[in-house]
Design a protein around this motif. Structure first.
Motif, PDB file in Angstrom:
ATOM      1  N   LYS A 615       0.946  -0.989   0.140  1.00  0.00           N
ATOM      2  CA  LYS A 615      -0.292   0.074  -0.511  1.00  0.00           C
ATOM      3  C   LYS A 615       0.995   1.229   0.000  1.00  0.00           C
ATOM      4  CE  LYS A 615      -4.531  -2.384   1.907  1.00  0.00           C
ATOM      5  NZ  LYS A 615      -4.984  -2.269   3.349  1.00  0.00           N
ATOM      6  N   ASP A 616       1.808   0.560   0.431  1.00  0.00           N
ATOM      7  CA  ASP A 616       3.024   2.077   0.998  1.00  0.00           C
ATOM      8  C   ASP A 616       3.402   2.720  -1.003  1.00  0.00           C
ATOM      9  OD1 ASP A 616       2.999   2.956   3.303  1.00  0.00           O
ATOM     10  OD2 ASP A 616       4.748   1.629   3.635  1.00  0.00           O
ATOM     11  N   LYS A 617       3.636   1.694  -1.309  1.00  0.00           N
ATOM     12  CA  LYS A 617       4.275   1.700  -3.079  1.00  0.00           C
ATOM     13  C   LYS A 617       2.919   1.847  -3.339  1.00  0.00           C
ATOM     14  CE  LYS A 617       7.063   0.564  -6.226  1.00  0.00           C
ATOM     15  NZ  LYS A 617       7.754   1.469  -6.306  1.00  0.00           N
ATOM     16  N   GLU A 618       1.825   1.372  -3.534  1.00  0.00           N
ATOM     17  CA  GLU A 618       1.032   2.412  -4.410  1.00  0.00           C
ATOM     18  C   GLU A 618       0.773   3.240  -3.738  1.00  0.00           C
ATOM     19  OE1 GLU A 618      -4.021   1.317  -4.868  1.00  0.00           O
ATOM     20  OE2 GLU A 618      -3.601   1.202  -2.442  1.00  0.00           O
ATOM     21  N   SER A 619       0.852   4.092  -2.480  1.00  0.00           N
ATOM     22  CA  SER A 619       0.296   5.659  -2.766  1.00  0.00           C
ATOM     23  C   SER A 619       2.146   6.752  -3.605  1.00  0.00           C
ATOM     24  CB  SER A 619       0.569   5.615  -1.269  1.00  0.00           C
ATOM     25  OG  SER A 619      -0.415   5.566  -0.627  1.00  0.00           O
ATOM     26  N   GLN A 620       2.815   5.704  -3.367  1.00  0.00           N
ATOM     27  CA  GLN A 620       4.237   6.775  -4.115  1.00  0.00           C
ATOM     28  C   GLN A 620       3.343   6.711  -5.509  1.00  0.00           C
ATOM     29  OE1 GLN A 620       8.054   3.883  -3.366  1.00  0.00           O
ATOM     30  NE2 GLN A 620       6.746   3.858  -1.254  1.00  0.00           N
ATOM     31  N   LEU A 621       3.092   6.085  -6.418  1.00  0.00           N
ATOM     32  CA  LEU A 621       2.678   5.502  -7.413  1.00  0.00           C
ATOM     33  C   LEU A 621       1.675   7.022  -7.771  1.00  0.00           C
ATOM     34  CD1 LEU A 621       3.222   1.637  -8.546  1.00  0.00           C
ATOM     35  CD2 LEU A 621       4.753   3.664  -9.075  1.00  0.00           C
ATOM     36  N   LYS A 622       0.830   6.570  -6.674  1.00  0.00           N
ATOM     37  CA  LYS A 622      -0.180   7.741  -7.293  1.00  0.00           C
ATOM     38  C   LYS A 622      -0.043   8.975  -6.777  1.00  0.00           C
ATOM     39  CE  LYS A 622      -4.076   4.759  -5.287  1.00  0.00           C
ATOM     40  NZ  LYS A 622      -4.805   4.744  -4.235  1.00  0.00           N
ATOM     41  N   SER A 623       1.494   9.195  -5.813  1.00  0.00           N
ATOM     42  CA  SER A 623       1.284  10.779  -5.399  1.00  0.00           C
ATOM     43  C   SER A 623       2.977  11.228  -6.958  1.00  0.00           C
ATOM     44  CB  SER A 623       1.983  10.687  -4.521  1.00  0.00           C
ATOM     45  OG  SER A 623       2.595  10.243  -4.060  1.00  0.00           O
ATOM     46  N   GLY A 624       3.008   9.830  -7.715  1.00  0.00           N
ATOM     47  CA  GLY A 624       4.988   9.951  -8.139  1.00  0.00           C
ATOM     48  C   GLY A 624       4.411  11.314  -9.343  1.00  0.00           C
ATOM     49  N   MET A 630      -0.019   4.986 -19.250  1.00  0.00           N
ATOM     50  CA  MET A 630      -0.455   3.793 -19.301  1.00  0.00           C
ATOM     51  C   MET A 630       0.132   2.705 -18.597  1.00  0.00           C
ATOM     52  SD  MET A 630      -0.561   2.199 -22.382  1.00  0.00           S
ATOM     53  CE  MET A 630      -2.434   2.696 -23.266  1.00  0.00           C
ATOM     54  N   ALA A 631       1.905   3.311 -18.257  1.00  0.00           N
ATOM     55  CA  ALA A 631       2.527   2.539 -17.636  1.00  0.00           C
ATOM     56  C   ALA A 631       2.494   1.791 -16.224  1.00  0.00           C
ATOM     57  CB  ALA A 631       3.879   2.255 -18.150  1.00  0.00           C
ATOM     58  N   ASN A 632       1.324   3.394 -15.942  1.00  0.00           N
ATOM     59  CA  ASN A 632       1.632   3.931 -14.418  1.00  0.00           C
ATOM     60  C   ASN A 632       0.683   3.162 -14.245  1.00  0.00           C
ATOM     61  OD1 ASN A 632       2.449   4.872 -11.879  1.00  0.00           O
ATOM     62  ND2 ASN A 632       0.577   6.246 -12.336  1.00  0.00           N
ATOM     63  N   ASN A 633      -0.503   3.243 -14.851  1.00  0.00           N
ATOM     64  CA  ASN A 633      -1.476   2.313 -14.438  1.00  0.00           C
ATOM     65  C   ASN A 633      -1.583   0.828 -14.402  1.00  0.00           C
ATOM     66  OD1 ASN A 633      -3.229   4.856 -13.947  1.00  0.00           O
ATOM     67  ND2 ASN A 633      -3.846   5.019 -16.267  1.00  0.00           N
ATOM     68  N   GLN A 634      -0.676   0.270 -15.229  1.00  0.00           N
ATOM     69  CA  GLN A 634      -0.273  -1.049 -15.434  1.00  0.00           C
ATOM     70  C   GLN A 634       0.799  -0.983 -14.009  1.00  0.00           C
ATOM     71  OE1 GLN A 634       1.832  -2.050 -18.759  1.00  0.00           O
ATOM     72  NE2 GLN A 634       0.377  -2.536 -19.683  1.00  0.00           N
ATOM     73  N   ASP A 635       1.434  -0.482 -13.146  1.00  0.00           N
ATOM     74  CA  ASP A 635       2.129  -0.799 -11.941  1.00  0.00           C
ATOM     75  C   ASP A 635       0.916  -0.817 -10.680  1.00  0.00           C
ATOM     76  OD1 ASP A 635       4.273  -1.484 -13.764  1.00  0.00           O
ATOM     77  OD2 ASP A 635       5.028   0.541 -12.853  1.00  0.00           O
ATOM     78  N   LEU A 636      -0.110   0.126 -10.659  1.00  0.00           N
ATOM     79  CA  LEU A 636      -1.276   0.444 -10.008  1.00  0.00           C
ATOM     80  C   LEU A 636      -2.262  -0.936 -10.531  1.00  0.00           C
ATOM     81  CD1 LEU A 636      -2.376   4.001  -9.865  1.00  0.00           C
ATOM     82  CD2 LEU A 636      -0.910   2.693  -8.390  1.00  0.00           C
TER      83      LEU A 636
END
Length: 709
Positions: A615-624, A630-636
C-alpha cells in the motif's frame, strides 16, 4: 533292471574301483520357526556319486529320505519351475525382456516371513537340536540360475561349498557340464533353514492427490538421482556384476532393499539419517534391477561389444560423456504397481548454461512452447524412458520426480508421456523447479497431476521469469541490471520489465510452499501451504519469519539469489519434507490442526506487513510524476491485484488453523495397504523419528552437507 555303472575312481585313487550301494540320506526344509509345512509338496532331485538321480516330493513336513544310494556325498537341488496359477509369477517368467527363471521354491520362500523385524537370522531354530547337520541356506543355493536373486546374507551355519567344488573339480560320477546345488553327507539327517525371500519397498501413494508420504519419499529419490548407478564393473562385465558403492542407485535397489536392509543414505555427503518408509513385500514385488546372466540371456554376452546389455543401460541414463550430450541424468525402475522415474537437477556448469537458455521452442508432443534448454534435455532421455516402458510397463502408475533443472525436465517428460498413445497414468512431484513452458503449455497440461514444491527463498523457481523468451545473450545483461536496481521489497512480477512476443513463461502444477517460522533460539518449524499470492509463491520476496515480535526484513532478489541453501535437497527440501510428514502424522493422530496458534499469529503478522508495504508503494505511484500514464496504471493494477491476493492468503491460513487431517491426506492410497500400520511403526521406531511434539522442528543440516551445498 539297474543301469550299468562304470568302474572309474570315485573321489580319489583310494576309492573303491566300483561304487557300492548302501548309504542313505534324509533332509528337511524348514522356515525360521522350524516348521517344514511351507515347503511341503516341493519336487526335489538328489544326485549321488555315480550320477544316479533320485527325484521325489517333500512330505507334509517338508522332509524326504532316500535309502540305498551309491556311497558318498549327494547333491541336492530344488529347481522345478513355477507351475502355479498366480498370474503375477507367470507373467514374470514369460515376459519378453529378461524373463525370470521363477521356481516353485522361490515362490514358497517369498511367502514365508522373517521372525525378526530386521531380517537378521534367528540364533536358535527349534529344528536345530533334532538333526545331525544344520545349515542356513538361501534359494540361490539350490537353483541353477540365481542372478535375479539377492546377494547372499551373512550366515552362521553355511553349507559346505568346498566339498561341492571339490566334487566338481574331480568329476562327480559321470562328467557334469555344471554342478550346482547343496552337498549333503551320507547317513545323516540334515535340516536346511531356508531364508525368506522378502524385500523392502518404499511406500508410495498412487493417488493423484497430494500426500505427505509422497512429499517425503520422493524428496529422497529426487536426491538419489544425483548419485551414480554404482555398477561394478562399470562396463564390459564378463560373468557377474555387483553394486558395492553406497550410496548409489544400484546399491539401494539391487543390494540394500533386495537384501531386506533399511538403507537410508541417498547422498554421499549425507550425515543425517533420513529413512524412507518401507513396506515388507515378497521379493518379486520389489523395485527391480534387471539380472545379468550371460549363460541365460544372450544379450549379456561380452562378445557383443558395444551392443552388450547390462542393468545400467536399462535403469540409468547419463549422456554427459556422449558427443553433443546434454549432461542429463536420470534413473528408472519398477515393480508390479509403480514405475518410478527420477531426473537429476543442476549439478555441473553445463547444467547452469542449460538453465539460462530461455529461448522458447514448440513442444512437439503437445501444445504451447517449452524452454529450449529443458526441452533438449527431455528429448535426449525420451527414447531411454520409452524403451523401458515398452518392455516393462503393465498398466502401473508412473510416478516421476525431479529437483531443480530435473524438475523442469520431469515436467516435460510427464506431459509427453501423458499425451502419448498409451496415455500413461502419470503423477509428478517436483522440488525447486524452474518454469518449463509457456502459458499455452500450462493450459494444455491442465490434466497432468503435478505437485510443485518451493522452499522459502529458493530463487530457482523464479526463473525463467515470465518475460524471458530470448537467448541468454540478449536477456542476461538486462536481468542483472533489473535485480541490482530493484528497490528493497520489490515484487516478483518486476514492475517495468517487458517480454518480447509470445506467451509468458508460467508455472505448472499445484504449489506447496515451505514457509519457515522461527522461534526463540535456533529452532524453526515449517508450514507447507499454497499461499495464493505472488509475493510468497515466487520466492523472490519471501523471507523466513523472524523471532517473535521482530520485524521481518526484505532483501532485493539479487541479494536473496546468493542464499542458495534454500534450493538444495539434503540441507533444505528433505528436512522440510521430513518435518511436514512428522507434523501431519502427529496432528492426524491427535486430532489437532497443522498450524499452531503461535505460528498462526506470526504468519498473520507477516501477511499484514506485506500489505502495508504494498500500500505504501501504491501511494508512491499515485503521487509521483508520471511521464508514461499507461505504464503507471499497469503498475497500480498489479499492486492492487497483489494486495487482493494477500487477503486470499490470510483466508487460506485461517482454513489451515481449523483443518483436521485424514489418514489419506498423510499417506494417500498407502493407507489401505495390508500392513500399513506395521510399516509405519517400523519407521517410527527409528530414533531419528521419535519426536512427540506437534511442531516437528526442521533438523539442522550437518557441516558436510552445508559445505556441499
Amino acid at each position: 533292471m539297474e543301469p550299468t555303472v562304470p568302474c572309474d575312481p570315485l573321489l580319489s585313487e583310494k576309492s573303491e574301483a566300483c561304487p557300492l550301494r548302501g548309504d542313505w540320506i534324509s533332509f528337511q526344509l524348514v522356515d525360521e520357526t522350524g516348521d517344514g509345512k511351507p515347503y511341503a509338496g516341493l519336487s526335489y532331485v538328489l544326485q549321488d556319486s555315480s550320477n544316479q538321480k533320485y527325484p521325489g516330493v517333500l512330505d507334509a513336513n517338508g522332509a524326504a529320505k532316500v535309502i540305498n544310494h551309491y556311497q558318498g556325498p549327494v547333491v541336492l537341488h530344488i529347481d522345478a519351475a513355477y507351475a502355479g496359477t498366480e498370474d503375477f509369477y507367470s507373467a514374470l517368467a514369460q515376459r519378453k525382456s529378461y524373463p525370470l527363471p521363477i521356481t516353485e521354491l522361490q515362490v514358497r520362500a517369498e511367502k514365508s516371513r522373517f521372525v525378526r523385524k530386521d531380517g537378521l537370522r534367528v540364533e536358535n531354530n527349534p529344528a536345530k537340536g533334532k538333526t545331525n547337520q544344520f545349515f542356513h541356506v538361501e534359494v540361490s543355493d539350490l537353483v541353477k540360475s540365481s542372478a535375479h536373486l539377492p546377494p547372499i546374507s551373512p550366515r552362521k551355519h553355511p553349507p559346505n561349498f568346498n566339498l561341492l567344488k571339490a566334487m566338481g573339480d574331480l568329476g562327480f560320477g559321470q562328467e557334469e557340464a555344471e554342478l550346482y546345488g547343496l552337498c549333503l553327507l551320507p547317513n545323516k539327517n540334515t535340516v536346511l533353514e531356508v531364508r525368506p525371500l522378502r524385500a523392502f519397498r518404499p511406500m508410495l501413494s498412487k493417488d493423484n492427490k497430494f500426500s505427505a508420504l509422497n512429499l517425503y519419499q520422493l524428496s529422497l529419490f529426487a536426491s538419489l538421482s544425483y548419485s551414480n548407478f554404482g555398477q561394478a564393473p562399470f562396463e564390459k562385465p564378463f560373468d557377474t556384476i555387483s553394486f558395492p558403492l553406497d550410496p548409489s542407485v544400484g546399491y539401494l535397489f539391487g543390494n540394500g532393499l533386495a537384501s531386506f536392509r533399511e538403507t537410508w543414505k541417498v547422498n554421499k555427503d549425507q550425515t543425517t539419517a533420513y529413512y524412507p518408509l518401507y513396506e515388507d513385500v515378497a521379493y518379486s514385488k520389489r523395485f527391480e534391477i534387471l539380472p545379468f546372466d550371460p549363460k541365460l540371456y544372450d544379450q549379456n554376452k561380452l562378445e557383443l561389444g558395444p551392443d552388450q546389455d547390462y542393468p545400467s543401460k536399462w535403469h540409468f541414463f547419463d549422456d554427459g560423456e556422449a558427443k553433443g550430450g546434454t549432461n542429463t541424468q536420470a534413473f528408472i525402475t519398477h515393480h508390479d504397481e509403480v514405475v518410478l522415474i527420477s531426473v537429476r537437477g543442476t549439478a555441473e556448469p553445463m547444467d547452469f548454461l542449460r538453465d539460462t537458455d530461455a529461448e522458447q521452442v514448440h513442444f512437439e508432443e503437445g501444445v504451447g512452447k517449452a524452454h529450449k534448454g529443458f526441452y533438449e534435455a527431455y528429448k535426449a532421455m525420451s527414447e531411454f524412458v520409452q524403451t523401458y516402458l515398452q518392455q516393462f510397463h503393465i498398466n502401473q502408475k508412473v510416478i516421476i520426480c525431479g529437483h531443480s533443472l530435473g524438475g523442469a525436465i520431469a515436467t516435460l517428460l510427464a506431459e509427453a508421456l501423458r499425451r502419448s498413445p498409451k496415455k500413461y497414468d502419470i503423477l509428478l512431484y517436483t522440488y525447486g523447479s524452474p518454469r518449463a513452458g509457456d502459458a499455452d503449455f500450462v493450459a494444455g497440461a491442465k490434466e497432468l497431476a503435478h505437485h510443485r514444491m518451493v522452499n522459502n527463498n529458493d530463487p530457482i523457481p523464479s526463473v525463467p521469469a515470465p518475460w524471458m523468451n530470448t537467448r541468454k545473450s540478449i536477456w542476461l545483461p538486462g536481468v542483472i541490471l533489473s535485480f541490482i536496481t530493484a528497490p528493497v521489497g520489490a515484487l516478483i512480477f518486476a514492475i517495468g520489465l517487458t517480454r518480447t512476443g509470445g506467451a509468458p513463461y508460467k508455472h505448472h502444477g499445484e504449489l506447496h510452499h515451505f514457509m519457515p517460522v522461527h522461534f526463540k533460539g535456533r529452532d524453526q518449524s515449517s508450514i507447507l501451504w499454497d499461499p495464493g499470492c505472488d509475493s510468497i509463491e515466487q520466492a523472490a520476496c519471501t523471507t523466513a519469519l523472524k523471532k517473535i515480535e521482530d520485524l521481518p526484513d526484505r532483501d532485493a532478489f539479487w541479494l536473496q539469489a546468493i542464499q542458495m541453501g534454500n534450493h538444495f535437497m539434503v540441507p533444505s527440501y528433505i528436512p522440510n519434507s521430513w518435518a511436514t510428514l512428522r507434523r501431519w502424522q502427529q496432528t492426524q493422530k491427535t486430532g489437532t490442526t497443522i498450524v499452531t496458534e503461535t505460528e498462526y499469529k506470526q504468519v498473520s503478522f507477516e501477511l499484514q506487513e506485506m500489505q502495508i508495504r504494498l500500500k505504501d508503494k501504491e501511494s508512491q505511484l499515485k503521487s509521483g510524476d508520471h511521464s508514461d500514464r499507461m505504464a503507471n496504471n499497469q503498475d497500480l493494477g498489479a499492486l492492487r491485484a497483489e494486495i487482493g491476493r494477500l487477503n486470499t492468503s490470510g483466508e487460506r491460513l485461517n482454513t489451515l488453523k481449523f483443518h483436521n487431517l485424514t489418514p489419506e491426506e498423510v499417506y494417500g492410497s498407502a493407507t489401505h495397504a495390508p500392513e500399513h500400520e506395521l510399516n509405519v511403526e517400523r519407521w517410527m521406531a527409528k530414533k531419528e523419528n521419535k519426536i512427540e511434539v506437534q511442531t516437528a522442528m526442521i533438523p539442522k543440516a550437518g557441516s558436510s552437507e552445508l559445505r556441499t551445498a
